[in-house]
Design an enzyme around this catalytic site. Structure first.
Site, PDB file in Angstrom:
ATOM      1  N   HIS A 196      33.808  43.946  31.103  1.00 42.56           N
ATOM      2  CA  HIS A 196      34.816  43.606  32.114  1.00 42.56           C
ATOM      3  C   HIS A 196      34.574  42.295  32.828  1.00 42.56           C
ATOM      4  CE1 HIS A 196      37.399  47.196  32.393  1.00 42.56           C
ATOM      5  NE2 HIS A 196      36.346  47.835  31.944  1.00 42.56           N
ATOM      6  N   LYS A 244      44.651  42.170  46.249  1.00 44.10           N
ATOM      7  CA  LYS A 244      43.583  42.402  45.280  1.00 44.10           C
ATOM      8  C   LYS A 244      42.275  42.252  46.025  1.00 44.10           C
ATOM      9  CE  LYS A 244      45.274  39.053  42.713  1.00 44.10           C
ATOM     10  NZ  LYS A 244      45.202  39.289  41.294  1.00 44.10           N
ATOM     11  N   ARG A 245      41.164  42.597  45.416  1.00 43.44           N
ATOM     12  CA  ARG A 245      39.874  42.378  46.068  1.00 43.44           C
ATOM     13  C   ARG A 245      39.781  40.925  46.525  1.00 43.44           C
ATOM     14  NH1 ARG A 245      35.891  46.426  46.080  1.00 43.44           N
ATOM     15  NH2 ARG A 245      34.802  44.819  47.228  1.00 43.44           N
ATOM     16  N   LYS A 275      39.206  34.711  42.786  1.00 47.11           N
ATOM     17  CA  LYS A 275      40.627  35.083  42.823  1.00 47.11           C
ATOM     18  C   LYS A 275      41.440  34.107  43.679  1.00 47.11           C
ATOM     19  CE  LYS A 275      39.848  40.065  42.017  1.00 47.11           C
ATOM     20  NZ  LYS A 275      40.793  40.538  40.981  1.00 47.11           N
ATOM     21  N   THR A 308      45.239  43.577  36.278  1.00 47.73           N
ATOM     22  CA  THR A 308      46.250  44.583  35.989  1.00 47.73           C
ATOM     23  C   THR A 308      47.317  44.561  37.071  1.00 47.73           C
ATOM     24  OG1 THR A 308      44.797  46.216  37.033  1.00 47.73           O
ATOM     25  CG2 THR A 308      44.856  46.170  34.620  1.00 47.73           C
ATOM     26  N   LYS A 315      51.627  45.173  36.982  1.00 44.64           N
ATOM     27  CA  LYS A 315      52.407  46.072  37.839  1.00 44.64           C
ATOM     28  C   LYS A 315      53.556  45.313  38.513  1.00 44.64           C
ATOM     29  CE  LYS A 315      48.001  48.214  39.085  1.00 44.64           C
ATOM     30  NZ  LYS A 315      46.983  48.174  40.152  1.00 44.64           N
TER      31      LYS A 315
HETATM   32  C1  PLP Z   1      45.893  47.382  40.260  1.00 43.73           C
HETATM   33  C2  PLP Z   1      44.957  47.465  41.395  1.00 43.73           C
HETATM   34  C3  PLP Z   1      43.885  46.581  41.482  1.00 43.73           C
HETATM   35  C4  PLP Z   1      43.658  45.464  40.475  1.00 43.73           C
HETATM   36  O1  PLP Z   1      44.354  44.327  40.918  1.00 43.73           O
HETATM   37  P1  PLP Z   1      44.058  42.876  40.293  1.00 43.73           P
HETATM   38  O2  PLP Z   1      45.150  42.051  40.897  1.00 43.73           O
HETATM   39  O3  PLP Z   1      44.185  43.004  38.823  1.00 43.73           O
HETATM   40  O4  PLP Z   1      42.720  42.480  40.755  1.00 43.73           O
HETATM   41  C5  PLP Z   1      43.036  46.680  42.545  1.00 43.73           C
HETATM   42  N1  PLP Z   1      43.209  47.615  43.503  1.00 43.73           N
HETATM   43  C6  PLP Z   1      44.249  48.474  43.473  1.00 43.73           C
HETATM   44  C7  PLP Z   1      44.395  49.463  44.563  1.00 43.73           C
HETATM   45  C8  PLP Z   1      45.148  48.438  42.413  1.00 43.73           C
HETATM   46  O5  PLP Z   1      46.165  49.317  42.375  1.00 43.73           O
END
Ligand code: PLP
Length: 812
Positions: A358, A548-549, A554, A656, A660
């Site tokens: 990952h 996101k984190r 990022k 991911t 979404k």
């Molecule tokens: C999908 C998701 C992530 C991953 O988000 P990225 O933008 O790909 O880093 C992190 N936290 C939650 C709660 C998510 O639903």
């Protein structure tokens, strides 16, 4: 009790009603009139669970009878979120349950708010595991997820005066109606001690043992076809209280073993893409891996009687390196307990195990100091040495150089000696996969270049996906209903059928209906954000979202600096025709990650200043939404117009969140990184806004003396924005708060914020122009929805099934 009447026939709502009242009385212990909302919530879950159990037992029986191969997904994280809506919808019981509850004066949506969000993960990696579990069940593949039942999970984030404060998440404080305590499935897990060789085989005599005990949660697939098991381990002391010590007055000492066991399952390490590096983390990894491998081998041996046939019936997938000690643990069980020859055991192990990588971040590749590993797991250390000598001999025979051999070795000999967990997972697996096409190519050319030279067929790609049930059907019912009217309901069963929308992309009526749904999602989000933060948002503004984190790679900082530049320009030219924007940020920072926490404070400082400046006249609003988690993602994503996917190219393995958003009709502004590249290929260049350096360009800039200072000095917007932040415009209470964060951009700027700024800024202005043509924007949104069905985790799991596990998925 179980449901006597099959739920598929007759008046389901009436049956549910009878059942729920019975559950309320006999299992919750409340009279209908005295029951409080949380009693009704529990009764709702238990009623649904009864229906789920029937399918669970049926599918388990079928798996045994047919001798089917099972998939075991080992992951230190499962970011599952709430389960009620997921399970109701997959069981096809949502409207009946709604009706039954309504008849008693309760609203399902309100009861859902009582369910805690199970945050047993940091971010993408944990959420992937949760999406995979749902898709495995939906594709009718027999599977178990294995992890830890953290009592506190991921911390809850509060924002105090703009700063992140971490609070324990107490998701289990009122019990958990979803889980089953399986005390009969318990195993001893050892640590430390010594290894004895008495002539008839080797025996490990651990100095310390804890008991791993299973809790099972059912995972329902689409249309209730199959129910699989998420098995999470808790730890118990073998001797929870030493009565002699207790009676002698040592009340704390008497409980110390219990406290040690408890520490194993207390918290999830809150670090994403960085190593925790603590002994407790290694203990957690071995604890859950050992319990899981023992459980897998026992189940197989009971069924088959011969551990040699393990690969025929068992596929073990390691989600990142956290469970990679599985390679050594499986070897130990096969050799020491089941008496296989080393070579035979090695063959069985490799055929059974597969590994998913990952991250390429060198600092995030797990390794353990050799003395620590040896002290904690002496027998595993011996096995790792034995594996290493075989691998290095193979490398020598293959003609690899000394330098290549040193890179392949399971032991890092530079400086303090360390055990390399990624190399262990790589050599012990028959398949090693990356999570997006670019990431997989970079695995071959960077971190695993030498292992790839030795084992050229091992690395393969499986681009990540997300489950459309949670990330479309459940989170955006308004959109689903419009889509059903437009193209029928086949996309509910196969997300790739969304491509039927392409023919309607320019249909004005459809564009308007989708825009209406988006607007009502924005209204709902605005109300929620008002309640959480007090900030009022205009639902007609462009909702620009980065959730996101918080991590430097990022690049929330790039977005924030650009926000400041926009703020400056709006103030300087209030007469221009600015597109009203709402900048939404959310995400947790690892508690030890100083810069990430400072970035959260910066977002809040900018928000306070911008939101209260009458000169921007509501054209720009900035908000940081606290405690980002799955539940919040489900509210925010359907309301987003623009999805920020702006990582430094080459550093986000896949992402991911990007999938979404596109599935819910947001346009992406992004770099050519991770799965963004494949999203671009699917939605078409005209329906995504790409900017910035490529991964190749980032690498070459880094090796050819990248000079951020010159770039900053050459860009007026960037220079002014950085200097405003650095000089305390947003932090008058502490003018130097951001001096070193901004100074870092001048001096090193590892994440290339400066290099990408101008191109990002221009891309944002091109977004403004697009927004002004709403008809074209809507057509682009439709093309996004239409073409990202491929990023369903059903497609991903189908590929794992065929290429790695050798199991046959059933169409949904
Ligand atoms: C999908 C998701 C992530 C991953 O988000 P990225 O933008 O790909 O880093 C992190 N936290 C939650 C709660 C998510 O639903």
């Amino acid at each position: 009790m179980s449901l006597d009447i099959p739920l598929s026939t007759g008046s389901k709502a009436a049956e549910i009603d009878i059942h729920i009242i019975d559950v309320l009385r006999h299992r919750v212990g409340k009279d209908e009139r005295a029951a409080k909302p949380h009693d009704w919530y529990t009764a709702t879950v238990l009623t649904l669970r009864d229906a789920v159990i029937d399918v669970w037992m049926e599918t388990t029986r079928r798996t045994y009878e047919n001798g089917e191969k099972r998939v075991y997904y080992l992951s230190l994280e499962f970011l599952i979120g709430r389960l009620l809506r997921d399970a109701l919808s997959n069981m096809g019981m949502t409207s009946e349950m709604e009706k039954a509850l309504r008849d008693h004066g309760f609203d399902l949506t309100a009861l859902e708010e009582l369910e805690p969000d199970a945050a047993l993960g940091n971010g993408g990696l944990g959420r992937l595991a949760a999406c995979f579990m749902e898709s495995l069940a939906s594709l009718d593949i027999p599977a178990y997820g294995y992890g830890i039942r953290y009592k506190n999970g991921m911390f809850r984030q509060r924002i105090d005066d703009g700063w992140q404060v971490e609070l324990p998440e107490t998701w289990l404080s009122h019990g958990n109606p979803w889980e089953f305590d399986r005390r009969e499935s318990s195993y001893r897990v050892g640590f430390g001690g010594e290894v004895m060789d008495r002539g008839e085989g080797v025996e490990w005599l651990p100095a310390e043992q804890v008991e791993a005990s299973a809790f099972d949660t059912p995972v329902v697939g689409w249309q209730g076809k199959r129910v699989n098991t998420l098995r999470l381990w808790t730890a118990r002391a073998l001797d929870p209280i030493r009565l002699d010590a207790f009676n002698a007055g040592d009340h704390v000492g008497a409980l110390v073993e219990d406290a040690r066991a408890d520490a194993l399952v207390r918290v999830l390490y809150p670090a994403d893409s960085t190593p925790a590096g603590h002994e407790l983390r290694l203990r957690q990894e071995f604890f859950f891996t050992s319990a899981s491998i023992q459980d897998i081998v026992r189940r197989h041996a009971q069924y088959d009687g011969d551990v040699r046939t393990l690969p025929d019936k068992v596929a073990i997938q390691l989600n990142d390196t956290h469970p990679s000690v599985a390679v050594a643990e499986l070897m130990r069980l096969l050799v020491d307990v089941h008496g296989l020859e080393f070579n035979e055991a090695w063959d069985v192990t490799k055929k059974t195990i597969a590994y998913t990588n990952h991250t390429l971040l060198p600092e995030a590749l797990e390794s353990w100091p050799l003395p620590l590993f040896e002290r904690l797991l002496p027998r595993h250390m011996q096995i790792i040495y034995a594996i290493n000598s075989r691998v290095l001999r193979e490398a020598r025979r293959a003609g690899l150089s000394d330098q290549q051999i040193a890179a392949i070795s399971l032991i890092d000999e530079h400086g303090e000696r360390r055990v390399r967990m990624a190399n262990l997972a790589f050599v012990g697996a028959h398949s090693v996969n990356g999570v997006a096409a670019l990431h997989t190519e970079l695995m071959k050319s960077t971190v695993f270049a030498d292992l790839h030279a030795l084992y050229p067929d091992r690395i393969n790609n499986k681009t990540n996906g997300v489950t459309p049930r949670r990330w479309l059907h459940q989170c955006n019912p308004g959109l689903v209903s419009v889509l059903k009217d437009a193209i029928g309901d086949s996309f509910l069963h196969d997300a790739e059928k969304l491509t039927d929308l392409n023919a309607l992309a320019d249909d004005t009526v459809l564009g308007e209906r989708i825009a209406e749904v988006k607007r009502s999602n924005k209204v709902a989000l605005a109300a929620h954000i008002k309640q959480l933060t007090g900030v009022r948002l205009d639902p007609d503004a462009l909702f620009d979202v980065q959730i996101k984190r918080i991590h430097e790679y990022k690049r929330q900082l790039l977005n924030l600096i650009e926000t400041v530049a926009l703020y400056d320009q709006i103030r300087s030219h209030p007469e221009r025709d600015w597109v009203p924007r709402v900048k939404i940020f959310g995400g947790k920072a690892a508690s030890s990650y100083h810069n990430a926490k400072l970035i959260i404070k910066l977002a809040n400082d900018i928000a306070r200043r911008v939101n209260s400046d009458p000169a921007v006249g509501g054209l720009l609003k900035v908000v940081f939404v606290p405690n980002y988690n799955v539940t919040l993602a489900e509210r925010i994503i359907p309301a987003a117009d623009l999805s920020e996917q702006i990582s430094t190219a080459g550093m986000e393995a896949s992402g991911t969140g990007n999938m979404k958003f596109a599935l819910n009709g947001a346009l992406t502004i992004g770099t050519l990184d991770g799965a963004n590249i494949e999203i671009k290929d699917h939605v078409g260049d005209d329906n995504i806004v790409i900017f910035g350096l490529t991964a190749e360009e980032v690498l070459s800039r880094r090796s050819n003396g990248y000079n951020p200072r010159a770039i900053i000095e050459g860009s007026r917007e960037l220079r002014q924005a950085i200097s405003a932040i650095a000089s305390g415009v947003f932090s008058p209470d502490d003018p130097h708060r951001y001096a070193s964060l901004m100074g870092g951009l001048y001096d090193s700027d590892w994440f290339m914020v400066a290099a990408d700024f101008d191109s990002y800024h221009a891309a944002q202005r091109s977004i403004d122009t697009r927004w002004e043509d709403q008809k074209a924007w809507r057509a682009s949104a439709i093309r996004n929805i239409a073409n990202v069905g491929w990023f369903s985790s059903d497609r991903t799991i189908g590929e794992y099934a065929r290429d790695i596990w050798g199991v046959v998925p059933q169409p949904t």
